[in-house]
Structures are given as structure tokens and as C-alpha cells.
Design an enzyme around this catalytic site. Structure first.
Site, mmCIF file in Angstrom:
data_model
loop_
_atom_site.group_PDB
_atom_site.id
_atom_site.type_symbol
_atom_site.label_atom_id
_atom_site.label_comp_id
_atom_site.label_asym_id
_atom_site.label_seq_id
_atom_site.Cartn_x
_atom_site.Cartn_y
_atom_site.Cartn_z
ATOM 1 N N LYS A 31 0.895 -1.373 -0.050
ATOM 2 C CA LYS A 31 -0.007 0.155 0.071
ATOM 3 C C LYS A 31 1.120 1.297 -0.212
ATOM 4 O O LYS A 31 0.770 2.215 -0.529
ATOM 5 C CB LYS A 31 -1.107 0.123 1.132
ATOM 6 C CG LYS A 31 -1.984 -1.049 1.041
ATOM 7 C CD LYS A 31 -2.789 -1.126 2.113
ATOM 8 C CE LYS A 31 -4.062 -1.887 1.960
ATOM 9 N NZ LYS A 31 -4.698 -2.296 3.303
ATOM 10 N N LYS A 61 -4.125 -9.364 -10.232
ATOM 11 C CA LYS A 61 -5.225 -9.611 -9.283
ATOM 12 C C LYS A 61 -6.010 -8.273 -9.429
ATOM 13 O O LYS A 61 -5.788 -7.134 -9.757
ATOM 14 C CB LYS A 61 -4.785 -9.283 -7.804
ATOM 15 C CG LYS A 61 -5.657 -9.468 -6.879
ATOM 16 C CD LYS A 61 -5.105 -8.815 -5.273
ATOM 17 C CE LYS A 61 -6.163 -8.596 -4.330
ATOM 18 N NZ LYS A 61 -7.093 -7.683 -4.177
ATOM 19 N N LYS A 71 -9.302 -2.706 -6.565
ATOM 20 C CA LYS A 71 -9.648 -1.346 -6.557
ATOM 21 C C LYS A 71 -8.591 -0.523 -6.938
ATOM 22 O O LYS A 71 -8.470 0.566 -7.831
ATOM 23 C CB LYS A 71 -10.647 -0.734 -5.347
ATOM 24 C CG LYS A 71 -11.729 -0.914 -5.325
ATOM 25 C CD LYS A 71 -12.541 -0.737 -3.927
ATOM 26 C CE LYS A 71 -11.633 -1.501 -2.893
ATOM 27 N NZ LYS A 71 -12.578 -2.282 -1.979
HETATM 28 P P1 ADP Z 1 -9.447 -4.524 -3.088
HETATM 29 O O1 ADP Z 1 -8.050 -5.207 -3.637
HETATM 30 O O2 ADP Z 1 -10.232 -4.224 -4.347
HETATM 31 O O3 ADP Z 1 -9.255 -3.207 -2.359
HETATM 32 P P2 ADP Z 1 -10.384 -5.329 -0.609
HETATM 33 O O4 ADP Z 1 -8.956 -5.507 -0.103
HETATM 34 O O5 ADP Z 1 -11.479 -4.323 -0.196
HETATM 35 O O6 ADP Z 1 -10.463 -5.198 -2.258
HETATM 36 O O7 ADP Z 1 -10.956 -6.849 -0.420
HETATM 37 C C1 ADP Z 1 -12.406 -7.207 0.322
HETATM 38 C C2 ADP Z 1 -12.282 -8.727 0.021
HETATM 39 O O8 ADP Z 1 -12.444 -9.233 -1.223
HETATM 40 C C3 ADP Z 1 -11.217 -9.610 0.618
HETATM 41 O O9 ADP Z 1 -11.542 -10.574 1.243
HETATM 42 C C4 ADP Z 1 -10.380 -10.027 -0.541
HETATM 43 O O10 ADP Z 1 -9.502 -11.025 -0.158
HETATM 44 C C5 ADP Z 1 -11.440 -10.070 -1.330
HETATM 45 N N1 ADP Z 1 -10.584 -9.950 -2.812
HETATM 46 C C6 ADP Z 1 -10.476 -8.876 -3.299
HETATM 47 N N2 ADP Z 1 -9.873 -8.838 -4.685
HETATM 48 C C7 ADP Z 1 -9.912 -10.173 -4.942
HETATM 49 C C8 ADP Z 1 -9.736 -10.848 -6.057
HETATM 50 N N3 ADP Z 1 -9.325 -10.455 -7.138
HETATM 51 N N4 ADP Z 1 -9.795 -12.458 -6.022
HETATM 52 C C9 ADP Z 1 -10.289 -13.004 -4.966
HETATM 53 N N5 ADP Z 1 -10.714 -12.087 -3.721
HETATM 54 C C10 ADP Z 1 -10.539 -10.730 -3.881
#
Ligand code: ADP
Ligand code: TRP
Length: 321
Positions: free
Chosen positions: A110, A189, A192
Site C-alpha cells: 500500500k 489481481k 480497486k
Molecule cells: P481491493 O483489493 O479491491 O481493495 P479489498 O481489499 O477491499 O479489495 O477486499 C475485500 C475482500 O475481497 C477481501 O476478502 C479480499 O481478499 C477479497 N478480494 C479482493 N480482490 C480479490 C480478487 N481479485 N480475488 C479474490 N478475492 C478478492
């Protein structure tokens, strides 16, 4: 058995979030005591915009309910409505080795992406451990990126139990092997922070734009291709009906997979897949009073559970005298 997971209210829900966390949580509703919550305190480490945080907190509640979470069959709340978690976080932080947090990839990642390094960002995993341990969760469904945070929670629980006697359940992550990481439009992956998401509740026009942005190679249509190496196929695989997926697979292998055509098909598939949820979400978003009522009831239930653990912890460490 207790199953628990949280999501940050920090933007629009995408299909990675759906498969990584929301879907497994909703499917677990009848298998266990379910705890689902919106982690607005965690979101403060990256969102410093009052209106956005308020809007996205209610938005995340609408997402969960629209996709099928039934607040009568689980405990569903907003993290900050259960202040017991921040007290527990302090106790846990006094016994969290710095080295454990210094090793966390998510923090380094981050910061390297421009999020301001703060004490809150650094101690993020301790607050997450408090979330989990406060409710004595056995299982925590998350995407693969959260695996290390779960290991931190386990290490803290084990250390606490060894120091003060058995107090916390040591939680296990639940990470679906096939859906551990949903790829984004660029094949990395989906996240956001990488700008490569496909949102669940986009307008049809926005959805089409995102699907058209999926990166594919420039080989001719008739050339045979490896489906598993293609972002578009890997996303289609999550949604296409099995019999259609076999046909699409054959098109790749034998030649004849036209990306533009398959992308339009994916738009239709996604639109239909989330059609019912989209309608429910629109109705929920139009009724914030109802959402607040549900969340307030959930917070009451959560606080009752939380205070049981916190009383025990205070007693174990000598805070009640
Ligand atoms: P982002 O990476 O978009 O900021 P978050 O960190 O808010 O997403 O993740 C919220 C939930 O969704 C977590 O449990 C995270 O492991 C899951 N998650 C986020 N992106 C993915 C992905 N590409 N594949 C599988 N699970 C995901
Ligand atoms: N860190 C998680 C994420 O970014 C969100 C989260 C906070 C969480 N507390 C939790 C997930 C407790 C599971 C359990 O996705």
C-alpha cells in the site's frame, strides 16, 4: 462453529470481492453462526473523505443485503458501532511483536502505491486480529491477499493463550483454491487500487466499457489459443453456464475465438447474473433509514457477544481489579 468476515467500505464492489469473500459468506449462512461486518475503521487508513466514507458504508450494507445476506440469520453490523474492538486492539497490540507487522506485504504494498504510511496503516493487522478474536471466529473466508493477515491473527491468539491461558479460538482462513485470486481486466489481481475492476452494480453502459477493456492478445481469430492464458476466458469461466463454457473452450483450442464477440457475450452474462441483486440494491439504496435500522440491530447483537470476550480478556490480563 462461527464464521466471520468483513469488507472495507472503500469503493464499488467488484467481482473479485464477490468471489473472494461475499459469495462464500452468503453461502455459509446456514452452515454456521455467521458474522458479517463493514470495516469502516480499517477504511480510514485510506479514505479521508467524510461523505465518501458515509456513502460507501451504507453502500456496502446494501451490497451485502442485495446479494442475499439475511440479517435475521446472521450478525451484521458496522465495525465502529462496536467500540469493544478498539479496546481489544490495544491489549493485543501490547503483545504483537514489531517484526510480525514489519513483514506484512500488504502494508509495504500500500505504501509503495502511494497510500500515506501511518501508524494506523501499520497496525491494520492488529485491528483485524481484534475483529476476529473478539467474536471467537473459527473460520474466516477471505481472498488469498488476506492470508498473511490471518496468520498474524493466529500468531497473536496463540501468544495470548500461551501467556494468559486459553482465551481465544485460533482462527482458520477459508480460501477457495479455484477463486483465490480473480483476475482483473489486465490479468493482475482484480483490485480497486489497480484500476482493473469489473464492478457488480455498474450501469449497462459502464459494464460494457469495463468488459471491453479486458486485455487480450492480438492473434488472429482462427489461430488456436490456450484458454487458461487468456484474461477474458478466465473471467468468463466464473460466470458462463457449464455447457457454454465447454463450447467456448473448444473455440479457443480449435481456433475461432473472436474476442470482441465473446466480450459482448460476457456483458450479457454478467448483466443477467446480477440482475436480481441489482434490482434489490436499487430498492435498498433508496431506503437508508431501513439500512440504518438493520445495522443498529446488528450492532446490539454484536456488542452482546463482544462484551463476553472482552470481560474474559480484562480478567485474564488484570485490567479488572
Ligand atoms: P481491493 O483489493 O479491491 O481493495 P479489498 O481489499 O477491499 O479489495 O477486499 C475485500 C475482500 O475481497 C477481501 O476478502 C479480499 O481478499 C477479497 N478480494 C479482493 N480482490 C480479490 C480478487 N481479485 N480475488 C479474490 N478475492 C478478492
Ligand atoms: N482486511 C480485510 C480486507 O481488506 C478486511 C477485514 C478487516 C477483515 N477485518 C477483518 C476480513 C476481519 C476478515 C476478518 O479485505
Amino acid at each position: 462453529m462461527k464464521i466471520l468476515s468483513g469488507i472495507q467500505p472503500s469503493g464499488k464492489l467488484h467481482i473479485g470481492n464477490y468471489f473472494g469473500m461475499m459469495k462464500p459468506m452468503i453461502e455459509n449462512m446456514d452452515k454456521a453462526e455467521l458474522y458479517a461486518f463493514i470495516v469502516n475503521l480499517h477504511a480510514l487508513t485510506s479514505v479521508q473523505d467524510k461523505e465518501a466514507l458515509q456513502r460507501d458504508t451504507l453502500g456496502a450494507a446494501a451490497d451485502f443485503l442485495a446479494l442475499g445476506l439475511d440479517p435475521e440469520r446472521c450478525v451484521f453490523w458496522v465495525q465502529s458501532d462496536v467500540p469493544e474492538v478498539t479496546e481489544l486492539m490495544w491489549y493485543l497490540s501490547t503483545m504483537t511483536p514489531m517484526g510480525l507487522l514489519e513483514r506484512c506485504h500488504s502494508y509495504k504494498d500500500k505504501v509503495s502505491r502511494g497510500i500515506a504510511s501511518s501508524h494506523g496503516l501499520f497496525s491494520y493487522p492488529v485491528l483485524m486480529a481484534a475483529d476476529i478474536l473478539l467474536f471467537q471466529a473459527d473460520i474466516v473466508p477471505v481472498g488469498k491477499d488476506q492470508k498473511q493477515h490471518l496468520e498474524v491473527a493466529r500468531d497473536i491468539a496463540i501468544k495470548f493463550n500461551n501467556t494468559f491461558g486459553d482465551t481465544f479460538v485460533v482462527p482458520e482462513p477459508q480460501i477457495s483454491e479455484t477463486l483465490a485470486t480473480v483476475p482483473g481486466t489486465d490479468g493482475q489481481k482484480m483490485s480497486k487500487s489497480y484500476g482493473n475492476t469489473i464492478g457488480i452494480f455498474l450501469s449497462r453502459q459502464e459494464l460494457k466499457k469495463r468488459v471491453m477493456a479486458i486485455v487480450t492478445d492480438s492473434s488472429p481469430v482462427e489461430e488456436p489459443k490456450d484458454p487458461e492464458a487468456c484474461n477474458l476466458y478466465n473471467i468468463l469461466k466464473l460466470f458462463a453456464p457449464p455447457e457454454r463454457l465447454v463450447e467456448i473452450h473448444d473455440l479457443y483450442v480449435q481456433g475461432g475465438a473472436a474476442y470482441g464477440y465473446l466480450k459482448l457475450e460476457l456483458v450479457d452474462i454478467l448483466w443477467d447474473y446480477f440482475h436480481e441483486a441489482r434490482q434489490k440494491r436499487e430498492a435498498l439504496a433508496a431506503d437508508p433509514g431501513y439500512l440504518r435500522e438493520i445495522l443498529a440491530k446488528g450492532a446490539d447483537k454484536a456488542r452482546q457477544k463482544a462484551s463476553l470476550t472482552l470481560d474474559l480478556v480484562r480478567e485474564r490480563i488484570g485490567i479488572c481489579y
